[in-house]
Design a protein around this motif. Structure first.
Motif, PDB file in Angstrom:
ATOM      1  N   ARG A  20       0.816  -1.216   0.000  1.00 33.48           N
ATOM      2  CA  ARG A  20       0.000   0.000   0.000  1.00 33.48           C
ATOM      3  C   ARG A  20       0.851   1.269   0.000  1.00 33.48           C
ATOM      4  O   ARG A  20       0.361   2.357   0.272  1.00 33.48           O
ATOM      5  CB  ARG A  20      -0.962  -0.014   1.195  1.00 33.48           C
ATOM      6  N   VAL A  21       2.129   1.118  -0.343  1.00 29.18           N
ATOM      7  CA  VAL A  21       3.033   2.272  -0.414  1.00 29.18           C
ATOM      8  C   VAL A  21       3.450   2.511  -1.858  1.00 29.18           C
ATOM      9  O   VAL A  21       3.907   1.602  -2.548  1.00 29.18           O
ATOM     10  CB  VAL A  21       4.297   2.046   0.444  1.00 29.18           C
ATOM     11  N   LYS A  22       3.267   3.746  -2.309  1.00 27.02           N
ATOM     12  CA  LYS A  22       3.736   4.161  -3.627  1.00 27.02           C
ATOM     13  C   LYS A  22       4.773   5.264  -3.432  1.00 27.02           C
ATOM     14  O   LYS A  22       4.554   6.193  -2.654  1.00 27.02           O
ATOM     15  CB  LYS A  22       2.586   4.683  -4.487  1.00 27.02           C
ATOM     16  N   ILE A  23       5.888   5.166  -4.128  1.00 26.73           N
ATOM     17  CA  ILE A  23       6.988   6.122  -3.964  1.00 26.73           C
ATOM     18  C   ILE A  23       7.236   6.839  -5.283  1.00 26.73           C
ATOM     19  O   ILE A  23       7.486   6.203  -6.313  1.00 26.73           O
ATOM     20  CB  ILE A  23       8.276   5.403  -3.504  1.00 26.73           C
ATOM     21  N   ILE A  24       7.168   8.164  -5.246  1.00 22.03           N
ATOM     22  CA  ILE A  24       7.476   8.956  -6.432  1.00 22.03           C
ATOM     23  C   ILE A  24       8.649   9.893  -6.165  1.00 22.03           C
ATOM     24  O   ILE A  24       8.858  10.857  -6.874  1.00 22.03           O
ATOM     25  CB  ILE A  24       6.257   9.760  -6.919  1.00 22.03           C
ATOM     26  N   ALA A  25       9.429   9.600  -5.152  1.00 18.84           N
ATOM     27  CA  ALA A  25      10.563  10.448  -4.780  1.00 18.84           C
ATOM     28  C   ALA A  25      11.615  10.453  -5.876  1.00 18.84           C
ATOM     29  O   ALA A  25      11.912   9.423  -6.475  1.00 18.84           O
ATOM     30  CB  ALA A  25      11.167   9.957  -3.474  1.00 18.84           C
ATOM     31  N   THR A  26      12.193  11.623  -6.119  1.00 18.30           N
ATOM     32  CA  THR A  26      13.188  11.769  -7.191  1.00 18.30           C
ATOM     33  C   THR A  26      14.601  11.973  -6.672  1.00 18.30           C
ATOM     34  O   THR A  26      15.531  12.089  -7.456  1.00 18.30           O
ATOM     35  CB  THR A  26      12.824  12.977  -8.075  1.00 18.30           C
ATOM     36  N   LYS A  27      14.782  11.986  -5.353  1.00 16.38           N
ATOM     37  CA  LYS A  27      16.101  12.345  -4.806  1.00 16.38           C
ATOM     38  C   LYS A  27      16.983  11.136  -4.494  1.00 16.38           C
ATOM     39  O   LYS A  27      18.135  11.305  -4.092  1.00 16.38           O
ATOM     40  CB  LYS A  27      15.927  13.190  -3.549  1.00 16.38           C
ATOM     41  N   PHE A  28      16.470   9.916  -4.685  1.00 12.88           N
ATOM     42  CA  PHE A  28      17.223   8.734  -4.299  1.00 12.88           C
ATOM     43  C   PHE A  28      17.961   8.118  -5.485  1.00 12.88           C
ATOM     44  O   PHE A  28      17.480   8.173  -6.620  1.00 12.88           O
ATOM     45  CB  PHE A  28      16.287   7.696  -3.671  1.00 12.88           C
ATOM     46  N   ASP A  29      19.126   7.515  -5.208  1.00 10.66           N
ATOM     47  CA  ASP A  29      19.874   6.871  -6.285  1.00 10.66           C
ATOM     48  C   ASP A  29      19.309   5.483  -6.561  1.00 10.66           C
ATOM     49  O   ASP A  29      18.363   5.029  -5.909  1.00 10.66           O
ATOM     50  CB  ASP A  29      21.366   6.806  -5.953  1.00 10.66           C
ATOM     51  N   LYS A  30      19.890   4.796  -7.529  1.00 12.42           N
ATOM     52  CA  LYS A  30      19.323   3.503  -7.943  1.00 12.42           C
ATOM     53  C   LYS A  30      19.454   2.449  -6.847  1.00 12.42           C
ATOM     54  O   LYS A  30      18.611   1.539  -6.760  1.00 12.42           O
ATOM     55  CB  LYS A  30      19.980   3.017  -9.229  1.00 12.42           C
ATOM     56  N   TYR A  31      20.462   2.569  -5.993  1.00 10.22           N
ATOM     57  CA  TYR A  31      20.648   1.568  -4.945  1.00 10.22           C
ATOM     58  C   TYR A  31      19.548   1.693  -3.879  1.00 10.22           C
ATOM     59  O   TYR A  31      18.985   0.689  -3.432  1.00 10.22           O
ATOM     60  CB  TYR A  31      22.037   1.701  -4.328  1.00 10.22           C
ATOM     61  N   ASP A  32      19.262   2.932  -3.496  1.00 11.22           N
ATOM     62  CA  ASP A  32      18.156   3.144  -2.555  1.00 11.22           C
ATOM     63  C   ASP A  32      16.832   2.674  -3.168  1.00 11.22           C
ATOM     64  O   ASP A  32      16.014   2.025  -2.504  1.00 11.22           O
ATOM     65  CB  ASP A  32      18.037   4.628  -2.186  1.00 11.22           C
ATOM     66  N   THR A  33      16.628   3.026  -4.445  1.00 10.31           N
ATOM     67  CA  THR A  33      15.384   2.664  -5.121  1.00 10.31           C
ATOM     68  C   THR A  33      15.246   1.150  -5.234  1.00 10.31           C
ATOM     69  O   THR A  33      14.149   0.592  -5.056  1.00 10.31           O
ATOM     70  CB  THR A  33      15.334   3.320  -6.514  1.00 10.31           C
ATOM     71  N   LYS A  34      16.342   0.461  -5.510  1.00  7.50           N
ATOM     72  CA  LYS A  34      16.311  -1.006  -5.523  1.00  7.50           C
ATOM     73  C   LYS A  34      15.862  -1.547  -4.168  1.00  7.50           C
ATOM     74  O   LYS A  34      15.087  -2.509  -4.086  1.00  7.50           O
ATOM     75  CB  LYS A  34      17.697  -1.562  -5.857  1.00  7.50           C
ATOM     76  N   ASP A  72      12.632  11.016 -14.983  1.00  6.82           N
ATOM     77  CA  ASP A  72      13.846  11.233 -15.763  1.00  6.82           C
ATOM     78  C   ASP A  72      15.126  11.166 -14.932  1.00  6.82           C
ATOM     79  O   ASP A  72      16.200  11.503 -15.418  1.00  6.82           O
ATOM     80  CB  ASP A  72      13.780  12.616 -16.436  1.00  6.82           C
ATOM     81  N   GLN A  73      15.027  10.745 -13.671  1.00  6.81           N
ATOM     82  CA  GLN A  73      16.217  10.774 -12.822  1.00  6.81           C
ATOM     83  C   GLN A  73      17.203   9.653 -13.105  1.00  6.81           C
ATOM     84  O   GLN A  73      18.342   9.687 -12.650  1.00  6.81           O
ATOM     85  CB  GLN A  73      15.830  10.786 -11.341  1.00  6.81           C
ATOM     86  N   PHE A  74      16.777   8.639 -13.860  1.00 10.53           N
ATOM     87  CA  PHE A  74      17.667   7.521 -14.180  1.00 10.53           C
ATOM     88  C   PHE A  74      17.836   7.375 -15.688  1.00 10.53           C
ATOM     89  O   PHE A  74      16.929   7.698 -16.459  1.00 10.53           O
ATOM     90  CB  PHE A  74      17.094   6.208 -13.625  1.00 10.53           C
ATOM     91  N   ASP A  75      19.004   6.848 -16.116  1.00  7.29           N
ATOM     92  CA  ASP A  75      19.185   6.546 -17.532  1.00  7.29           C
ATOM     93  C   ASP A  75      18.622   5.156 -17.818  1.00  7.29           C
ATOM     94  O   ASP A  75      18.179   4.440 -16.919  1.00  7.29           O
ATOM     95  CB  ASP A  75      20.651   6.658 -17.949  1.00  7.29           C
TER      96      ASP A  75
END
Length: 273
Positions: A146-160, A173-176
């Protein structure tokens, strides 16, 4: 699924500017045809209830101008509701109690403890950039689905890490393209991409990997049609207004279509479908 939308807020990450010109009669007719509708404060309480009476199950209300009692009544009628920063935590909890499954909290003013409380009460939450990665991981533990994250400040490791924890992640657009592919490989069903800087070949590859994509009107119709063919179930197309033939063709392919503005002429086209 075909969606009629009058809100900039639905899906929580679409940045297209949508018109507020759709009138009550057009929306009621669209609902009668089985289309979903999002109301974004353009109607007063009386007109909102009149629209709801057609089919509350097809309505989402972005409720920033309604008071607590009105929102509770909409929930009792069976509408989905998105609430922001207009209420304090006690009012939010009161609203959630009516029907937790129909409430999404998209607010930036609450701390992690309040947010966890909303999740425990049964609502969904959308997290922006107001928390650090440790707070987000702590919040996810309560109810990952029930959690959706649209944060743009985290790198790919945090997002993983967020994806591995079970949260849904929306990527702009924060990632290639290489980072996006890595994220999709973690768990494709939890990743949605709005690839405004990628070409059609990259987008098609993301879809083949199982990632969901949202396409806006900056792409040519024929490119959108070509991308959609890969796997329509994973594609959402945002259209600023109903373009008749082109919109119909995308819908026939099976993609989810979000229409920003609809009128009586558009309704006639829908009926012809």
């Amino acid at each position: 699924m075909k969606i009629i939308i009058t809100s900039v807020f639905l899906l929580f990450f679409i940045k297209t500017s949508f018109s507020q010109n759709t009138n009550k009669r057009d929306l009621k007719e669209a609902l009668s045809l089985g289309y979903e509708v999002v109301l974004n404060n353009q109607f007063d309480d009386y007109d909102t209830k009149e629209i709801i009476s057609v089919n509350p199950n097809l309505i989402t209300i972005v409720a920033t101008n309604y008071d607590k009692n009105e929102i509770q009544e909409y929930l009792q009628l069976g509408c989905k509701v998105i609430i922001g920063n207009q209420f304090d935590k006690y009012e939010v909890n009161d609203i959630i109690k009516i029907n937790p499954n129909l409430v999404t909290v998209v607010a930036t003013k609450f701390d992690k403890y309040d947010t966890k409380e909303f999740l425990r009460a049964g609502s969904k939450v959308v997290l922006n950039n107001q928390f650090d990665k440790y707070e987000i991981k702590d919040i996810i533990k309560v109810a990952p689905n029930r959690v959706k994250i649209i944060a743009t400040k985290f790198d790919k490791y945090d997002t993983k890490g967020f994806i591995r924890s079970g949260a849904n992640v929306f990527i702009g657009d924060q990632f290639d393209k290489f980072d996006i592919k890595e994220l999709i490989r973690v768990k494709k069903s939890l990743v949605t991409v709005m690839p405004s800087k990628l070409d059609k070949f990259d987008i098609k590859e993301l879809i083949r990997m199982g990632g969901k994509v949202v396409l806006d009107n900056q792409l040519d119709y024929y490119i959108i049609k070509d991308i959609t063919r890969v796997n329509p179930r994973l594609v959402t197309v945002v259209i600023p207004q109903f373009y008749n033939y082109e919109s119909n063709q995308i819908m026939r392919q099976g993609a989810r279509v979000i229409i920003a503005q609809i009128n009586k002429f558009s309704i006639r086209e829908l009926i012809n479908e």
